[in-house]
Design an enzyme around this catalytic site. Structure first.
Site, PDB file in Angstrom:
ATOM      1  N   SER A 157       0.834  -1.202   0.000  1.00  0.00           N
ATOM      2  CA  SER A 157       0.000   0.000   0.000  1.00  0.00           C
ATOM      3  C   SER A 157       0.866   1.247   0.000  1.00  0.00           C
ATOM      4  CB  SER A 157      -0.901   0.012   1.238  1.00  0.00           C
ATOM      5  OG  SER A 157      -1.577   1.254   1.381  1.00  0.00           O
ATOM      6  N   TYR A 182      -2.015  -1.055  10.410  1.00  0.00           N
ATOM      7  CA  TYR A 182      -2.143  -1.391   8.996  1.00  0.00           C
ATOM      8  C   TYR A 182      -0.896  -0.974   8.219  1.00  0.00           C
ATOM      9  CZ  TYR A 182      -4.045  -1.318   4.226  1.00  0.00           C
ATOM     10  OH  TYR A 182      -4.262  -1.513   2.878  1.00  0.00           O
TER      11      TYR A 182
END
Length: 298
Positions: free
Chosen positions: A190, A203
């Site tokens: 990401s 995350y």
């Protein structure tokens, strides 16, 4: 919406500048209930046989990026196994129908990837029922925002690590017993690995770990003819976002911070995975391909 992935148009306006409602839905969220709906390429991905005869396993293949990848792989000629949580059965069956409509075999594998035994099982079933595995896409992810580290539950941190990192490790380890030379592993990292948001500490940590895992393993496996790469999405409109992935008040402006001024759609990610899975990328090893709408990465 473009006619197909090759349509020549202005990327700023290729998809709508959406403004989702400030409503949080129960985790894990469902594509069938996403408002506004996402585009997975159901009506516009055009295949050309780039993965003809391949056998792919895609985790999180029922919705979001994984669903778009599963559809694209099938239309490029691959048989596809998708892994998903049992609560997402409706979405999974819709994607399985898309795979079969492309004339390919669809294998649906519901369960919990945070359990080591299940991670081993999905690889074994893929090999047994599809006749092998030569593409592994580690895409399933968990993202829940938290505004204060002191209030981030240990259980949430553990679940995020197990879903995003441990499952990748377990699945990859199991798949290596079957992946042939020419096989590929593609991990979903990401932009958060490079530009971590203060509300996504756990995350973002997992996504940075995925980058390191990808680059280290790529060097280990390259001499065996197995390529390992990653895709780093920016803000992409998927069920992950309204199901506690973002604070509800931030949803109406989701993705507007990108230079393109809008969030990406899952269909815009699929070509990156197809490229990394196909022999066209035979000299691409240990790469993290950023698809971020212009958000900078190193």
């Amino acid at each position: 919406m473009p006619e197909n992935q090759y349509s020549f148009d202005n990327p700023v306006d290729r998809y709508p500048h959406i403004h989702p409602p400030t409503e949080q839905v129960p985790e894990p969220g469902r594509d069938s209930e996403l408002d506004p709906p996402a585009d997975h390429g159901e009506d516009n991905y055009l295949g050309h046989g780039r993965l003809a005869g391949r056998k792919a396993l895609v985790t999180g293949g029922d919705s979001g990026i994984g669903a778009a990848v599963a559809i694209a792989f099938a239309r490029e000629g691959a048989d596809v196994a998708i892994v998903y949580r049992r609560e997402e059965e409706v979405d999974a069956q819709a994607i399985a129908e898309q795979i079969r409509a492309a004339g390919r075999t669809a294998l649906t594998l519901p369960g919990d990837l945070t359990e080591r035994a299940f991670s081993d099982e999905v690889v074994q079933r893929t090999v047994a029922e599809l006749g092998g595995i030569d593409i592994l896409v580690n895409n399933a992810g968990k993202q829940i925002f938290s505004t204060d580290l002191a209030e981030l539950p240990d259980e949430q941190f553990d679940a995020t690590m197990k879903t995003n990192v441990y499952a990748m490790f377990w699945l990859t380890k199991a798949a290596l017993k079957h992946l042939p030379a020419g096989g590929t592993i593609i991990n979903t990292t990401s932009v958060q690995a490079y530009l971590p948001g203060e509300q996504l500490v756990d995350y973002a940590t997992t996504k940075a770990a995925i980058n390191a895992f990808t680059k280290a393993l790529a060097q280990q496996l390259a001499p065996k003819g197995i390529r390992v790469n990653a895709v780093a999405p920016g803000p992409i409109w998927t069920p992950l976002q309204p199901s506690a992935g973002q604070p509800p008040e931030k949803l109406p402006d989701f993705g507007s911070q990108t230079p393109l001024g809008r969030p990406g759609q899952p269909a815009e990610l699929a070509p990156a995975y197809v490229f990394l899975a196909s022999p066209e990328s035979s000299y691409v090893v240990g790469e993290t391909l950023a698809v971020t709408g212009g958000m900078p990465t190193p």
